[in-house]
Design an enzyme around this catalytic site. Structure first.
Site, PDB file in Angstrom:
ATOM      1  N   TYR A 194      35.274  90.975  69.397  1.00 23.64           N
ATOM      2  CA  TYR A 194      36.020  91.212  70.650  1.00 23.64           C
ATOM      3  C   TYR A 194      35.719  92.578  71.274  1.00 23.64           C
ATOM      4  CZ  TYR A 194      39.189  87.606  68.658  1.00 23.64           C
ATOM      5  OH  TYR A 194      39.734  86.493  68.087  1.00 23.64           O
ATOM      6  N   HIS A 232      35.655  85.024  60.442  1.00 23.26           N
ATOM      7  CA  HIS A 232      35.938  84.531  61.796  1.00 23.26           C
ATOM      8  C   HIS A 232      35.648  83.024  61.970  1.00 23.26           C
ATOM      9  CE1 HIS A 232      36.379  86.336  66.055  1.00 23.26           C
ATOM     10  NE2 HIS A 232      36.815  85.102  66.053  1.00 23.26           N
ATOM     11  N   LYS A 242      38.381  90.683  62.041  1.00 20.49           N
ATOM     12  CA  LYS A 242      37.606  89.546  61.519  1.00 20.49           C
ATOM     13  C   LYS A 242      36.125  89.867  61.382  1.00 20.49           C
ATOM     14  CE  LYS A 242      40.659  86.712  64.315  1.00 20.49           C
ATOM     15  NZ  LYS A 242      40.813  87.573  65.482  1.00 20.49           N
ATOM     16  N   ASP A 262      45.983  91.477  66.800  1.00 22.90           N
ATOM     17  CA  ASP A 262      44.887  90.686  66.278  1.00 22.90           C
ATOM     18  C   ASP A 262      43.608  91.076  67.020  1.00 22.90           C
ATOM     19  OD1 ASP A 262      44.005  88.073  64.785  1.00 22.90           O
ATOM     20  OD2 ASP A 262      43.237  87.890  66.828  1.00 22.90           O
TER      21      ASP A 262
END
Ligand code: A2P
Length: 289
Positions: free
Chosen positions: A56, A114, A81, A51
């Site tokens: 990130y 997200h 996302k 994921d």
């Protein structure tokens, strides 16, 4: 919804027929340090579902680790996302193209919005979410995304999508751990055949020190983290644990050698909230010491 999962290698079937592994490895904050190395270790530990998210900054590291593993792309399940700053129809297409470039692949297995709102005071979020969704539906139809879904959407946010969509969301990813069970949102998703996933399934370690979690870890002869993760699995929820150590990565997949009794599940579900991150889609973030 069918929740019977007996083995770490088992998959759920999403509402569009796509198979999704029952446990994922979460890459958030894996960028703090030697990211590709950490992800390589997770691949070695057996994880195949990763994921990630544009936010990130781990997409490139994931691509690097997968390439170096020599394992074929099709054996991995990759989820990413769409970040808050990239919401909108054209913006979604552009952000997704960047995600594909970062991941060095021509498709992702799962792509999520997200957050439902770019900021808590953003008034026109219903239209914005639908613009993103329309773009994602098109990418799905082009075969570039195998399943589309949501993250941090509560029932009132999901309802907007369901009322107008052509393709139903397959997944909703929520913060979930013992004491923060999100029961109303989970029930709503189940009623609409949307598979729930848990981010921060261990509750940032604060939950690990909770009296009840420690008591049950002793009772079932496992670690407090395994209690938290098994709690998700038994609810039919896909946990996304993250860890930087091989030992804990392996431990976090040992979730099928024990079963939490019904009464203990009720206790975990209703124990005092101890691990909330401070994030809520409709509120300004709360910071804890
Ligand atoms: P570490 O990287 O040292 O393993 P969450 O995803 O719920 O926010 O929790 C992530 C945190 O939980 C990480 O800091 C990770 O630390 C820790 N963690 C992950 N697995 C375990 C485990 N099995 N036992 C204890 N702590 C764990």
């Amino acid at each position: 919804m069918e929740n019977k999962i007996k083995d770490i290698n088992d998959c759920y079937t999403l509402n569009n027929g796509v198979k999704i592994p029952c446990v994922a490895y979460g890459t958030y904050k894996a960028a703090d340090g030697k990211s590709a190395e950490i992800i390589r270790t997770a691949i070695e530990a057996g994880y195949r579902y990763f994921d990630t998210a544009a936010f990130y900054h781990t997409e490139e590291y994931l691509a690097e680790a997968i390439k170096e593993s020599g394992i074929p792309r099709e054996e991995f399940f990759i989820a990413s996302k769409l970040w808050k700053d990239d919401m909108g129809y054209e913006e979604t297409k552009k952000a997704f193209a960047e995600t594909l470039r970062n991941l060095q692949t021509d498709y992702v297995d799962l792509y999520l919005i997200h957050w439902p709102l770019p900021a808590p005071d953003y008034k026109d979020w219903k239209r914005l979410d639908l613009d993103c969704w329309r773009a994602m539906e098109e990418l799905y139809e082009e075969g570039k995304i195998k399943a589309i879904g949501l993250s941090n959407f509560l029932p009132h946010h999901i309802e907007n999508i369901l009322e107008h969509c052509k393709i139903k969301p397959a997944v909703n990813q929520l913060e979930i751990h013992p004491g923060y069970s999100q029961e109303a949102a989970v029930r709503y998703c189940e009623e609409h055949d949307i598979r729930v996933q848990a981010w921060s399934p261990i509750g940032r370690q604060r939950v690990l020190k909770e009296e009840l979690v420690v008591e049950l870890a002793e009772k079932y002869h496992v670690s407090p983290a395994q209690i938290c993760l098994r709690y998700s699995v038994q609810r039919g929820i896909i946990p996304l644990p993250k860890s930087s150590s091989m030992e804990r990565m392996i431990q976090n997949q040992d979730l099928f050698s024990f079963e939490i009794e019904k009464e203990d599940m009720y206790r975990l579900e209703t124990m005092p909230q101890a691990g909330w991150s401070g994030e809520h889609p409709d509120r300004e973030r709360v910071y804890f010491e």
